[in-house]
Motif scaffolding. Sequence first.
Motif, short mmCIF file in Angstrom:
data_model
loop_
_atom_site.label_atom_id
_atom_site.label_comp_id
_atom_site.label_asym_id
_atom_site.label_seq_id
_atom_site.Cartn_x
_atom_site.Cartn_y
_atom_site.Cartn_z
N ARG A 151 -2.49 5.30 -8.35
CA ARG A 151 -3.83 5.89 -8.24
C ARG A 151 -4.31 6.00 -6.80
O ARG A 151 -4.93 6.99 -6.41
N TYR A 152 -4.03 4.98 -5.98
CA TYR A 152 -4.58 4.95 -4.63
C TYR A 152 -3.56 5.25 -3.55
O TYR A 152 -3.87 5.14 -2.37
N ARG A 194 1.74 -7.77 -0.36
CA ARG A 194 0.50 -7.04 -0.04
C ARG A 194 0.64 -5.58 -0.40
O ARG A 194 1.72 -5.00 -0.32
N LEU A 195 -0.48 -4.97 -0.78
CA LEU A 195 -0.54 -3.53 -1.03
C LEU A 195 -1.24 -2.88 0.15
O LEU A 195 -2.31 -3.32 0.56
N VAL A 196 -0.61 -1.86 0.69
CA VAL A 196 -1.18 -1.16 1.84
C VAL A 196 -1.11 0.35 1.58
O VAL A 196 -0.32 0.81 0.77
N PRO A 197 -1.96 1.11 2.29
CA PRO A 197 -1.91 2.56 2.08
C PRO A 197 -0.54 3.12 2.48
O PRO A 197 0.05 2.71 3.47
N GLU A 198 -0.06 4.05 1.67
CA GLU A 198 1.18 4.75 1.96
C GLU A 198 0.88 5.73 3.08
O GLU A 198 -0.07 6.49 3.02
N GLU A 205 1.11 -1.51 -10.77
CA GLU A 205 1.79 -0.22 -10.69
C GLU A 205 0.83 0.95 -10.85
O GLU A 205 1.00 2.00 -10.22
N ASN A 206 -0.22 0.77 -11.63
CA ASN A 206 -1.22 1.83 -11.79
C ASN A 206 -2.11 1.95 -10.55
O ASN A 206 -2.49 3.05 -10.17
#
Length: 107
Positions: free
Chosen positions: A89-90, A99-103, A84-85
């Motif tokens: 942060r990014y 997966r985490l991807v750019p918003e 979550e941080n």
Amino acid sequence: MSTAIVTDSPYITRSPDACGEQPVLAGTRTPVKSIVGYYKMGMRVEEILEGLPHLTPAQVFAAPSYYHEHQAGIEQDIADSRVENLIARYGLKALADGRLVPEKNGE
């Protein structure tokens, strides 16, 4: 190539070239916080070594010792690494598959 920053443990180093200058086990890129996390999950040294066979028992034992002497800083590293941080942060978003991807702007 930068040189390692000396710590108060022969098994722990810090370097601008490795893991954002977080304390790591000497000669590796294994962060102290990772070993501490395994201990907190209840793993024994033998179990940690099975998963990280490039480490020695002395390196694994050094991590919690270093942690207890530098607890506040390592706890902050652990908190900063929580998903979550990282998302906040990014500017990331979590997809359904994990997966985490750019918003993207406003999406």
